[in-house]
Design a protein around this motif. Structure first.
Motif, mmCIF file in Angstrom:
data_model
loop_
_atom_site.group_PDB
_atom_site.id
_atom_site.type_symbol
_atom_site.label_atom_id
_atom_site.label_comp_id
_atom_site.label_asym_id
_atom_site.label_seq_id
_atom_site.Cartn_x
_atom_site.Cartn_y
_atom_site.Cartn_z
ATOM 1 N N VAL A 50 0.816 -1.251 0.038
ATOM 2 C CA VAL A 50 0.066 0.043 0.153
ATOM 3 C C VAL A 50 0.896 1.515 -0.056
ATOM 4 N N PRO A 51 0.601 2.153 -0.789
ATOM 5 C CA PRO A 51 1.417 3.494 -0.868
ATOM 6 C C PRO A 51 1.584 4.255 0.527
ATOM 7 N N ASN A 52 2.620 4.834 0.659
ATOM 8 C CA ASN A 52 2.664 5.657 2.078
ATOM 9 C C ASN A 52 1.755 7.025 1.578
ATOM 10 N N LYS A 59 -6.332 1.295 2.865
ATOM 11 C CA LYS A 59 -5.761 0.447 1.690
ATOM 12 C C LYS A 59 -5.358 1.379 0.717
ATOM 13 N N ASP A 60 -5.923 2.440 0.492
ATOM 14 C CA ASP A 60 -5.616 3.516 -0.551
ATOM 15 C C ASP A 60 -4.121 4.347 -0.010
ATOM 16 N N GLY A 61 -3.830 4.295 1.068
ATOM 17 C CA GLY A 61 -2.633 5.033 1.422
ATOM 18 C C GLY A 61 -2.690 5.032 3.066
ATOM 19 N N ILE A 62 -1.407 5.020 3.506
ATOM 20 C CA ILE A 62 -1.138 4.769 5.040
ATOM 21 C C ILE A 62 0.287 5.305 5.314
ATOM 22 N N ASP A 63 0.232 5.730 6.417
ATOM 23 C CA ASP A 63 1.566 6.217 6.903
ATOM 24 C C ASP A 63 2.181 5.009 8.075
ATOM 25 N N SER A 134 7.118 3.720 4.236
ATOM 26 C CA SER A 134 8.003 4.823 4.002
ATOM 27 C C SER A 134 7.628 5.735 2.662
ATOM 28 N N SER A 135 8.169 6.831 2.372
ATOM 29 C CA SER A 135 7.744 7.524 1.095
ATOM 30 C C SER A 135 8.266 6.788 -0.241
ATOM 31 N N ASN A 137 9.039 3.540 -0.547
ATOM 32 C CA ASN A 137 8.398 1.900 -0.917
ATOM 33 C C ASN A 137 7.137 1.591 -0.258
ATOM 34 N N GLY A 138 6.309 2.646 0.450
ATOM 35 C CA GLY A 138 5.080 2.310 0.830
ATOM 36 C C GLY A 138 5.178 1.354 1.944
ATOM 37 N N VAL A 139 4.174 0.525 2.174
ATOM 38 C CA VAL A 139 4.388 -0.472 3.192
ATOM 39 C C VAL A 139 5.084 -1.516 2.812
ATOM 40 N N SER A 140 6.385 -1.732 3.569
ATOM 41 C CA SER A 140 7.319 -2.865 3.175
ATOM 42 C C SER A 140 7.932 -3.211 4.395
ATOM 43 N N VAL A 141 8.890 -4.375 4.242
ATOM 44 C CA VAL A 141 9.899 -4.798 5.059
ATOM 45 C C VAL A 141 11.056 -4.288 4.859
#
Length: 162
Positions: A50-52, A59-63, A134-135, A137-141
């Motif tokens: 999900v994009p940052n 699910k459209d965008g999350i910080d 993160s700005s 990579n969005g939600v990532s490990v």
């Protein structure tokens, strides 16, 4: 506390931000059961890719703090705060990344310009990996020992599950 001050490398601006953070307290009591750690992580992992989006909690965008907020509030009754700096006030502080356990929250400083000391957060997965948004990579490990970024910006972790 001296370990945390040391991490700020005599940067008077950051030290002042930390002093302001301390005024409202930290290491506040929180009793979230160990049994929900996997549910919290599973909830957060449904947001992978999900994009940052600053302030986002969908699910459209999350910080980064939104991700933790959703994961904890969906799996417990605890009124967990929405802002990373306020989240960082709960639980036992862990200054050494080698002592982190799965489910600990991790906090970072100075990742962008703001008046707060805590600027990003994640959920520790184990084996030096943590989940965040993160700005770039969005939600990532990410790897907490990443020498180009996270390792330098790591401030402390907190243990909120007991």
């Amino acid at each position: 506390e001296s370990k945390l001050i040391k991490k700020l490398n005599n940067n008077s601006e950051l030290i002042q931000k930390f002093k302001e953070f301390k005024l409202n307290g930290y290491e506040k009591d929180i009793e979230l059961p160990n049994e929900i750690i996997n549910s919290v992580i599973d909830t957060a992992e449904t947001y992978l890719g999900v994009p940052n989006k600053v302030g986002g909690i969908s699910k459209d965008g999350i910080d980064a703090s939104g991700l933790i907020f959703i994961a904890i509030t969906r799996n417990s009754e605890f009124k967990f705060p929405r802002i990373a700096q306020d989240m960082a006030r709960y639980g036992t502080v862990i200054t050494n990344t080698e002592k982190l356990k799965r489910g600990d929250l991790v906090f970072f400083y100075d990742t962008y310009e703001t008046d707060r000391i805590i600027t990003s957060a994640g959920i520790y997965l184990g084996e030096n990996k943590f989940l965040n948004s993160s700005s770039n990579n969005g939600v990532s490990v990410s790897d907490i020992n990443d020498p180009f970024y996270w390792n330098e910006q790591f401030f402390f972790g907190t243990r909120i599950f007991k």
